[in-house]
Design an enzyme around this catalytic site. Structure first.
Site, mmCIF file in Angstrom:
data_model
loop_
_atom_site.group_PDB
_atom_site.id
_atom_site.type_symbol
_atom_site.label_atom_id
_atom_site.label_comp_id
_atom_site.label_asym_id
_atom_site.label_seq_id
_atom_site.Cartn_x
_atom_site.Cartn_y
_atom_site.Cartn_z
ATOM 1 N N HIS A 15 11.392 -12.381 -8.558
ATOM 2 C CA HIS A 15 10.748 -11.629 -7.473
ATOM 3 C C HIS A 15 9.247 -11.503 -7.751
ATOM 4 C CE1 HIS A 15 11.302 -8.361 -4.263
ATOM 5 N NE2 HIS A 15 10.006 -8.303 -4.573
ATOM 6 N N HIS A 17 5.533 -12.187 -5.563
ATOM 7 C CA HIS A 17 4.844 -12.603 -4.333
ATOM 8 C C HIS A 17 3.621 -13.426 -4.713
ATOM 9 C CE1 HIS A 17 7.134 -9.838 -1.643
ATOM 10 N NE2 HIS A 17 7.282 -9.190 -2.784
ATOM 11 N N HIS A 190 14.141 -7.639 0.916
ATOM 12 C CA HIS A 190 13.733 -6.347 0.370
ATOM 13 C C HIS A 190 14.520 -5.240 1.067
ATOM 14 C CE1 HIS A 190 10.365 -8.650 -1.121
ATOM 15 N NE2 HIS A 190 9.740 -7.603 -1.599
ATOM 16 N N GLU A 193 13.905 0.075 -1.358
ATOM 17 C CA GLU A 193 12.681 0.297 -2.143
ATOM 18 C C GLU A 193 12.058 1.609 -1.673
ATOM 19 O OE1 GLU A 193 9.441 -2.379 -1.269
ATOM 20 O OE2 GLU A 193 8.321 -1.848 -3.077
ATOM 21 N N ASP A 271 6.999 -8.251 -9.093
ATOM 22 C CA ASP A 271 6.643 -8.025 -7.688
ATOM 23 C C ASP A 271 5.219 -8.507 -7.378
ATOM 24 O OD1 ASP A 271 7.308 -7.197 -5.134
ATOM 25 O OD2 ASP A 271 7.194 -5.053 -5.546
ATOM 26 N N ASP A 272 4.237 -7.693 -7.695
ATOM 27 C CA ASP A 272 2.821 -8.010 -7.456
ATOM 28 C C ASP A 272 2.035 -7.485 -8.664
ATOM 29 O OD1 ASP A 272 3.151 -8.616 -4.393
ATOM 30 O OD2 ASP A 272 4.049 -6.640 -4.691
HETATM 31 N N1 ADE Z 1 5.149 -7.497 -0.123
HETATM 32 C C1 ADE Z 1 4.591 -7.632 -1.328
HETATM 33 N N2 ADE Z 1 5.059 -6.693 -2.174
HETATM 34 C C2 ADE Z 1 5.951 -5.951 -1.491
HETATM 35 C C3 ADE Z 1 6.772 -4.843 -1.789
HETATM 36 N N3 ADE Z 1 6.785 -4.296 -3.006
HETATM 37 N N4 ADE Z 1 7.538 -4.332 -0.826
HETATM 38 C C4 ADE Z 1 7.530 -4.877 0.393
HETATM 39 N N5 ADE Z 1 6.794 -5.926 0.739
HETATM 40 C C5 ADE Z 1 6.004 -6.457 -0.199
HETATM 41 ZN ZN ZN Z 2 8.497 -7.557 -3.328
#
Ligand code: ADE
Ligand code: ZN
Length: 328
Positions: A15, A17, A190, A193, A271-272
């Site tokens: 996961h 992005h 997703h 969350e 994630d990011d």
């Molecule tokens: N796009 C990038 N990161 C995300 C996240 N944590 N939740 C939803 N969309 C995303």
């Molecule tokens: Zn994500």
């Protein structure tokens, strides 16, 4: 017992992005080449935002500097070099035909750029998951699915959905997921969350994904936890992301260890990462420190991840050798 050497283990990340993993310096330099100023969203080595909606807005503002297929080649290379340096041997990158800066008309060219970037970092086996951006709505999601299945590339093996989970209902996106399922793509979305267990349950019922991105708030409903365990739904858990976006105050409060103990197939991702001041090495170090996860725990989690990976079986078997308990 604390074992900082877990950070050195090989890793599988499901996961991540693509744009969200962009090193801030890379994006600042790219923007400067184009005479663009991203100083409202990049401060030194960090991205600037407050809460979840502001995070999504900052993310999209940064994407404006990604204008050409070659920008995406360079980005893919930079992100995979970062993954390689974290000990990641296999990663899946969320890419989005409808994100700002790309256009569904030119998607094949952008995807070719990403494939070229991935070719430049052969140390990391990589697959792409094309994604709908949920807050852009069901119609754009369907268009993204159509353009995805009409332009498959060697590494494009999955379909998913990110974006603001609070908007629309999962069932609204069933047509897009049906298109991807019929094309044989692996499915993830997703859920759970920023929204609770209903979001996870509704997503499972309406979209029938094999995996859920995050899914951690399923912990609020024991029957749903049992369902995830029984059906073997794999959670792509991103602890550092959940802390930075205030889903949980500290890692001690985070349910990843409880989900693992309940038999839910959990995996670990970032994630990011630059948005959340984390790395894969940091995630492993923290999970060892707080929950006592050992090398054996991580090997087991990585085997779960590889078994759930959207890749061919030959690739899976080759990489699995890194995660056998007896591996040196
Ligand atoms: N796009 C990038 N990161 C995300 C996240 N944590 N939740 C939803 N969309 C995303
Ligand atoms: Zn994500």
């Amino acid at each position: 017992m604390n074992d900082p050497t877990v950070a050195d283990l090989k890793k599988v990340e499901l996961h991540l992005h693509l744009e969200g993993a962009a090193p801030p310096a890379f994006m600042r330099d790219l923007a400067a080449e184009k005479g663009m100023d991203l100083s409202s969203v990049i401060d030194g080595d960090t991205y600037v935002y407050t809460d979840f909606p502001a995070f999504l807005a900052a993310y999209e503002a940064v994407c404006a500097a990604l204008e050409t297929p070659d920008d995406y080649r360079r980005l893919t290379r930079a992100v995979l070099e970062q993954s390689r340096d974290q000990g990641v041997v296999y990663t899946e990158l969320f890419v989005a035909p409808t994100i700002t800066g790309t256009s569904t008309d030119d998607w094949a060219d952008y995807l070719a750029g990403m494939e070229a970037g991935a070719d430049e970092v052969p140390e990391v086996e990589c697959r792409f998951i094309s994604t709908a951006v949920r807050h852009l709505g069901p119609e754009l999601a369907r268009r993204a699915a159509e353009v995805t299945v009409a332009n498959l590339s060697p590494r494009l093996t999955g379909w998913g959905m990110g974006g603001n989970e609070s908007l629309f209902a999962p069932a609204d996106f069933a047509p897009a997921f049906d298109i991807a399922r019929e094309a044989g793509l692996g499915l993830t979305t997703h859920a759970g969350e920023v929204e609770g267990p209903d979001s996870v349950r509704d997503s499972l019922d309406a979209l029938r994904p094999a995996r859920i991105g995050h899914g951690v708030r399923a912990i609020e409903d024991p029957a749903l936890v049992d369902r995830l365990a029984e059906e073997g739904i794999v959670l792509e858990v991103n602890p550092g992301s959940n802390l930075r976006l205030d889903v949980y105050p500290t890692l001690d409060d985070h349910p990843i260890d409880r989900l693992l103990r309940a038999g839910v197939p959990v995996t670990v991702s970032t994630d990011d990462p630059p948005y959340f001041a984390t790395t894969m090495r940091d995630e492993y170090t923290e999970l060892n420190r707080v929950f006592g996860w050992t090398r054996e725990t991580f090997d087991a989690v990585n085997r779960v991840a590889l078994n759930a990976a959207f890749c061919d079986d030959a690739t899976r078997s080759r990489l699995m050798t890194h995660f056998e308990e007896t591996a040196p």
